[in-house]
Scaffold this active site. Structure first.
Site, short mmCIF file in Angstrom:
data_model
loop_
_atom_site.label_atom_id
_atom_site.label_comp_id
_atom_site.label_asym_id
_atom_site.label_seq_id
_atom_site.Cartn_x
_atom_site.Cartn_y
_atom_site.Cartn_z
N LYS A 164 0.96 -1.65 -0.24
CA LYS A 164 0.20 0.48 -0.05
C LYS A 164 0.56 1.49 0.06
CE LYS A 164 -1.36 0.92 3.96
NZ LYS A 164 -0.67 2.52 4.29
N ARG A 170 0.16 -10.72 10.90
CA ARG A 170 1.16 -9.34 11.30
C ARG A 170 2.30 -10.80 11.25
NH1 ARG A 170 -0.40 -5.62 9.78
NH2 ARG A 170 -2.19 -6.38 8.90
#
Length: 656
Positions: free
Chosen positions: A33, A603
């Site tokens: 991103k 994560r």
């Protein structure tokens, strides 16, 4: 020129090369991103858009600086004229130029959370409400109620009913306090953190000329972490983009987990309804995790009804399946995690590459004890922020008075540090000073001492001399660093530290480092404004640099968002713990809890352990059987012999 097709994957490339218009970029976890946003800014600049015509809204100023520094390295073009930073930072910049339109002075002060609590306490006092006698909520609780009402754009009654039902019967009194609090902020020319957003939106909505100017200036608006914006932030962006409609928002609906802070999931999920002509892009190529971890994450989030369907695809080769570990009880769960951490560390895995995640802070108690017992260093991501510590606020209050002599809260903090200046004496002094055109000049005048009660005269004389010493500095030398030096060496603050704190030496070092920190600001006003903003930012921006010692990270899932580790242990995977029982009572609570679970899973880069104790114990109920989390049950219906099963089941862990 950048070879975008070579530098980006096809998904990223399509976003970066878009000419303009309204773009919704759904960026899955670990999909690049930040890289996409960075190259998009670079592309705009290369296509001829001027830096001052770009607005980049992020959720930390650090993120904005990092992106813009990367842009500079890509195209060797100065990006300082790009307005980049948090929504609060951007709103603050607008308000500094136009505060007078809203009835504020241009040198208005910014209140941090402690300042807000103090001002609300003053309102309580003026309304003759004694929290101790009437069982009224403390000022910090009232501050939270008011802030939540602002950020969710709900009424105080709605907030009380949904979050604080035990105070609903006090809604009239709390409403009176909120109204007086708003009135006082205007009178004192101060704004709290919420006011920056509220007043920015009001500024744009009520002043068409200002909106035309700002909308005309910012021809391209880019927003990061759009799933975390609240209603006011979304409104500000919508208003600014009204004219040109060159708006790109980047976010992941599957990682929308901050409704308790006022973030609105509806902003991203309903974006196509607000902008029917928007183009939707998906970043689904994941560079972080193994296929096995992503398979588990995809299976989980697919159970949510409200979502933009995405399927994360791994770039990495095949790895190990996530492991489900059943422990006999909570202590055995802690024992397993600590033992496995030691084994990984002996095998060459650095401790900072390992994280233990949990839904609520209290879930880590037993593990903390076990890690201490085994002498495994760990870092808990919580604590008092550096800039909110008492000694930091003491010295910066002197500076705030120089910048804004009408800052009552700064005066209150400074004067009440001196002997015999309590609430009554301060109120008498402030009643005198607040009527003067310049409170600082009035304080330094000879006439001032005539209104000071005899017991407080010695302390006020000392404060008078300290202020005089600061003003004797040449105007160019009135820097935070020099003022701190005066306070420590001439103003007696070193003795104040020694008389009030057992760690006075360390606090004095803090102040010296604060002076060093201030050196990058050309004006003290800029330093103070940034300091006030920093106290409200994420922990990464508020603390000094962490120690270099390798430590295991212990973190709630909320605090872990945006981070990654090679090995992740998610503990307390039991129903009622994740999902947390009280969260299920909230509207759409289960879906947000599932998004939290999804964030935790994504994560992990190399290996993921899901740990569930079979038994819990309480003094009242004794041993309690715990059910496996519903989020695990819904993704493990496959046969244990099936090679495609998402989790490797481990036998009950009960001996070591």
């Amino acid at each position: 020129m950048i070879d975008y097709e070579k530098e980006l994957n096809p998904e990223q490339y399509r976003v970066v090369m878009e000419e303009g218009g309204v773009l919704l970029v759904l960026a899955g976890a670990g999909s690049g991103k930040t890289r996409t946003l960075t190259y998009r800014v670079a592309r705009l600049l290369e296509s001829g858009i001027q830096p001052e015509n770009i607005l980049l809204a992020t959720f930390t100023n650090k993120a904005a600086r990092s992106m813009l520094n990367r842009v500079e390295s890509l195209i060797s073009l100065y990006t300082g004229k790009i307005m980049g930073g948090t929504f609060h930072h951007i709103a603050h910049m607008f308000l500094r130029n136009y505060a007078s339109r809203l009835g504020y002075r241009s040198n208005f002060s910014i209140l941090d959370s402690e300042d807000s609590r103090q001002l609300i306490a003053t309102c309580l006092s003026e309304l003759k409400i004694d929290p101790k006698i009437s069982k009224f909520p403390q000022s910090n609780v009232i501050a939270e109620i008011i802030s939540l009402a602002f950020n969710t754009q709900n009424s105080l009654e709605e907030v009380l009913e949904s979050r604080f039902p035990h105070f609903l019967y006090l809604s009239n009194e709390i409403n009176q306090i909120a109204c007086l609090y708003i009135q006082k902020k205007q009178e004192l020319s101060v704004m709290d953190f919420d006011d920056l957003l509220l007043n920015c939106r009001r500024l744009l909505m009520e002043n068409s000329d200002i909106l035309k100017n700002l909308s005309g200036r910012f021809q391209h608006i880019l927003v990061d972490e759009y799933q975390d914006v609240n209603i006011i932030q979304a409104d500000i962006i919508d208003i600014l983009a009204t004219g040109h409609r060159n708006l790109m928002v980047v976010g992941d609906d599957s990682q929308s987990i901050y409704s308790f802070r006022g973030a609105s999931f509806n902003n991203i999920i309903n974006f196509p309804q607000r902008y029917p002509d928007c183009k939707i892009y998906k970043l689904e190529t994941n560079y972080r995790s193994t296929p096995e971890i992503l398979h588990l994450a995809n299976l989980s989030i697919n159970n949510n009804e409200k979502q933009f369907p995405k399927v994360l695809k791994a770039v990495r080769d095949k790895g190990m399946r996530p492991v489900m570990v059943y422990a006999q009880n909570v202590l055995k769960q802690a024992d397993f995690v600590a033992q496995r951490i030691e084994e990984l560390n002996r095998g060459g895995v650095p401790l900072q590459g390992i994280a233990v995640l949990y839904r609520a802070h209290y879930h880590s108690m037993e593990l903390q004890m076990e890690l201490v017992r085994r002498d495994i260093p760990f870092d808990i991501r919580s604590g008092i922020r550096f800039f909110e510590q008492a000694h930091i606020k003491d010295v910066t209050s002197f500076m705030r008075i120089l910048v804004n002599p009408l800052d009552e809260l700064a005066w209150r903090r400074v004067l009440t540090m001196y002997p015999k200046v309590g609430k009554i004496t301060f109120n008498k002094i402030w009643k005198y000073l607040s009527k003067k055109e310049n409170a600082l000049e009035a304080f330094l005048a000879n006439e001032f001492m005539q209104i000071v009660p005899v017991p407080a005269k010695a302390g006020m004389d000392q404060c008078h001399k300290t202020m005089q010493s600061i003003l004797e500095l040449h105007p160019y030398d009135r820097t935070p660093e020099k003022i701190i030096d005066v306070l420590l060496n001439k103003g007696g603050y070193r003795f104040h530290l020694q008389g009030n704190y057992s760690d006075a030496v360390f606090r004095e070092e803090d102040l010296i480092q604060l002076g060093n920190f201030s050196a990058k600001y050309s004006q003290m006003e800029d330093f103070l404004n940034e300091l006030a903003l920093l106290t409200n930012m994420a922990q990464e921006e508020a603390f000094e640099e962490e120690e270099k010692e390798s430590k295991v990270i212990l973190s709630t899932i909320h605090q872990a968002k945006g981070l990654e580790w090679s090995y992740v242990f998610l503990i307390w995977c039991a129903d009622g713990m994740i999902p947390l029982q009280r969260a299920l009572k909230e509207p759409s609570g289960e879906e947000e809890e599932r998004r939290l679970f999804y964030v935790a899973l994504t994560r992990a880069k190399d290996q993921l352990y899901l740990c569930c104790p079979a038994l819990d114990y309480s003094r009242a109920s004794g041993n309690i059987m715990l059910a496996q989390s519903r989020f695990i049950k819904e993704i493990v219906p496959l046969s244990a012999q099936d090679e495609n099963r998402p989790i490797e089941q481990w036998k009950l862990y009960e001996e070591y």
